[in-house]
Motif scaffolding. Structure first.
Motif, PDB file in Angstrom:
ATOM      1  N   HIS A  94      33.051  43.952  35.156  1.00 33.68           N
ATOM      2  CA  HIS A  94      33.696  42.990  34.216  1.00 33.68           C
ATOM      3  C   HIS A  94      32.915  42.267  33.206  1.00 33.68           C
ATOM      4  CE1 HIS A  94      37.554  43.313  36.110  1.00 33.68           C
ATOM      5  NE2 HIS A  94      36.987  43.109  37.314  1.00 33.68           N
ATOM      6  N   ALA A 108      46.423  49.907  39.653  1.00 39.63           N
ATOM      7  CA  ALA A 108      46.965  49.359  38.386  1.00 39.63           C
ATOM      8  C   ALA A 108      47.515  50.149  37.463  1.00 39.63           C
ATOM      9  CB  ALA A 108      45.459  48.383  37.811  1.00 39.63           C
ATOM     10  N   MET A 166      34.617  50.965  28.946  1.00 43.43           N
ATOM     11  CA  MET A 166      33.567  50.931  29.931  1.00 43.43           C
ATOM     12  C   MET A 166      32.442  51.834  29.286  1.00 43.43           C
ATOM     13  SD  MET A 166      35.856  51.756  33.148  1.00 43.43           S
ATOM     14  CE  MET A 166      36.415  50.461  34.363  1.00 43.43           C
ATOM     15  N   ARG A 199      36.757  34.380  38.346  1.00 43.26           N
ATOM     16  CA  ARG A 199      37.560  35.614  38.134  1.00 43.26           C
ATOM     17  C   ARG A 199      38.957  35.204  37.366  1.00 43.26           C
ATOM     18  NH1 ARG A 199      35.065  39.509  41.385  1.00 43.26           N
ATOM     19  NH2 ARG A 199      33.704  38.630  42.802  1.00 43.26           N
ATOM     20  N   SER A 203      38.348  46.171  47.789  1.00 50.58           N
ATOM     21  CA  SER A 203      37.813  44.838  47.615  1.00 50.58           C
ATOM     22  C   SER A 203      39.357  44.091  47.599  1.00 50.58           C
ATOM     23  CB  SER A 203      37.072  44.490  46.527  1.00 50.58           C
ATOM     24  OG  SER A 203      37.534  45.018  45.268  1.00 50.58           O
ATOM     25  N   ILE A 229      48.567  48.603  34.161  1.00 52.80           N
ATOM     26  CA  ILE A 229      47.588  48.058  33.248  1.00 52.80           C
ATOM     27  C   ILE A 229      46.687  47.405  33.841  1.00 52.80           C
ATOM     28  CG2 ILE A 229      47.692  46.205  31.393  1.00 52.80           C
ATOM     29  CD1 ILE A 229      49.776  48.607  30.586  1.00 52.80           C
TER      30      ILE A 229
HETATM   31  O1  PMV Z   1      39.489  43.126  41.227  1.00 51.38           O
HETATM   32  P1  PMV Z   1      38.116  43.849  40.823  1.00 51.38           P
HETATM   33  O2  PMV Z   1      37.143  42.865  40.385  1.00 51.38           O
HETATM   34  O3  PMV Z   1      37.707  44.927  41.871  1.00 51.38           O
HETATM   35  O4  PMV Z   1      38.470  44.882  39.411  1.00 51.38           O
HETATM   36  C1  PMV Z   1      39.414  45.838  39.488  1.00 51.38           C
HETATM   37  C2  PMV Z   1      39.431  46.473  38.423  1.00 51.38           C
HETATM   38  C3  PMV Z   1      40.071  47.838  38.185  1.00 51.38           C
HETATM   39  O5  PMV Z   1      40.337  48.413  39.518  1.00 51.38           O
HETATM   40  C4  PMV Z   1      39.309  48.876  37.340  1.00 51.38           C
HETATM   41  C5  PMV Z   1      41.440  47.683  37.309  1.00 51.38           C
HETATM   42  C6  PMV Z   1      42.342  47.135  38.201  1.00 51.38           C
HETATM   43  O6  PMV Z   1      43.404  46.254  37.555  1.00 51.38           O
HETATM   44  O7  PMV Z   1      42.421  47.129  39.534  1.00 51.38           O
END
Ligand code: PMV
Length: 335
Positions: free
Chosen positions: A206, A12, A257, A25, A114, A14
């Motif tokens: 989150h 990411a 965080m 989610r 994930s 952003i």
């Molecule tokens: O998709 P999740 O729930 O694993 O959240 C990803 C959170 C970050 O990797 C920190 C930010 C992002 O946008 O990938």
């Protein structure tokens, strides 16, 4: 007939952190990422009477899945079936599925496994549904999001956003591509300081975002400015502008965080040392390179072709760290 799909993580620019609905989610704000070309996850899926999930490590050994991991796949299937009902496709998965995951991603090192797994699974579900209806990539991204928010972006190659949308309907947030992988040949040189498992995973993280006094300002900044600036920098291939907004956003997410209750400290002393050294190096050598970190101590150094050799040499000079090199990729695919 069994269906096999493959997919990859994304990094990411952003960051997505914090939901307006935890179960579905649904994110609080937009996010934007680069889909990477490796490491890959492969998933084979088929119709079954009851849910069965098997997972294999890089070397082919079978992984014992925890109760929590199995529950996540079951929940994801339940939500996916709910979404298919809305699309008038309830008959596409009449009972349950068997899922076989083959992951080439070391777990919990900051390369979002994930995201790769749930984008891959969503693509595999789309393949299973195909005889009834060809899902759009946006619809497929909704299925990915139901397992891991960031997974929605890995449905697409190149540069993709996850648009937060509004409301609480299951399909109000989906991903879209803003530029294909051919648009800008960026590299992600990943420096992994250690292989410790994450203390608090992003799903739990989150839910804590809103306890930080700095969360509201973060969401406001992304909504009013940062996401637009980042899209603009990508579309214009303006690396200087990209660096400024990406680093601002990463540091701001870690500030949120660290100021949440409980405090989430994902960055280690090694992370901070690597950041200090790369900032010094890019100043003396005028290198186009930017850093960003997800929910872990791993540092991602993103750079265009002309900086790769210098950034690679820097990464390999880091004592006790594992280095992983990846480029911009084409997203999830059916095999
Ligand atoms: O998709 P999740 O729930 O694993 O959240 C990803 C959170 C970050 O990797 C920190 C930010 C992002 O946008 O990938």
């Amino acid at each position: 007939m069994p269906i096999t799909a493959h997919s990859t993580p994304n990094i990411a620019l952003i960051k997505y952190w914090g939901n307006r609905n935890e179960e579905l989610r649904l994110p609080m704000a937009d996010s934007l990422s680069i889909t990477l070309d490796s490491p890959t996850v492969e998933i084979t899926i088929d119709h079954a009477d009851t849910l069965a999930v098997e997972s294999y490590e890089i070397d082919g050994t079978k992984k014992i899945l925890t109760e929590k991991q199995l529950t996540r796949f079951a929940k994801h299937l339940e939500l996916t079936k709910g979404y298919l009902e809305i699309l008038d496709l309830a008959a596409a998965i009449p009972a349950s599925v068997s899922i076989v995951v083959r992951s080439h991603i070391p777990p919990s090192i900051g390369l979002a496994s994930s995201a790769a797994v749930f984008s891959c699974l969503a693509k595999a579900y789309a393949g299973l549904i195909q005889p009834m209806k060809e899902l759009t990539l946006e619809e497929t991204s909704v299925i990915a999001r139901l397992g891991s928010g960031s997974a929605a972006r890995s449905i697409f190659g190149g540069f993709a956003t996850l648009d937060a949308g509004e409301g609480t309907d299951i399909d109000t947030a989906c991903a879209r591509q803003i530029a294909p992988e051919s648009h800008w040949h960026l590299h992600d040189i990943v420096i992994v300081p250690n292989h410790d498992e994450k203390k608090i995973g992003s799903t739990e993280g989150h839910a804590l975002a809103g306890t930080s006094p700095h969360f509201a300002a973060r969401i406001e900044a992304i909504r009013t400015r940062r996401q637009h600036e980042c899209i603009d920098a990508v579309l214009k291939r303006d690396f200087e502008k990209l660096q400024a907004v990406v680093e601002e956003d990463a540091l701001n997410m870690h500030h949120v965080m660290e100021t949440s209750t409980p405090s989430l400290k994902y960055l280690s002393n090694d992370t901070h040392r690597i950041l200090r050294d790369i900032i010094a190096l890019r100043e003396t050598e005028h290198l186009p390179v930017l850093y960003t970190m997800d929910a872990g101590p791993t540092v991602h150094l993103i750079c265009p072709d002309e900086a790769v050799a210098a950034v690679r040499a820097f990464a390999h000079a880091q004592n006790g760290c594992t280095v992983y090199e990846t480029k911009i990729g084409e997203g999830s695919k059916l095999l």
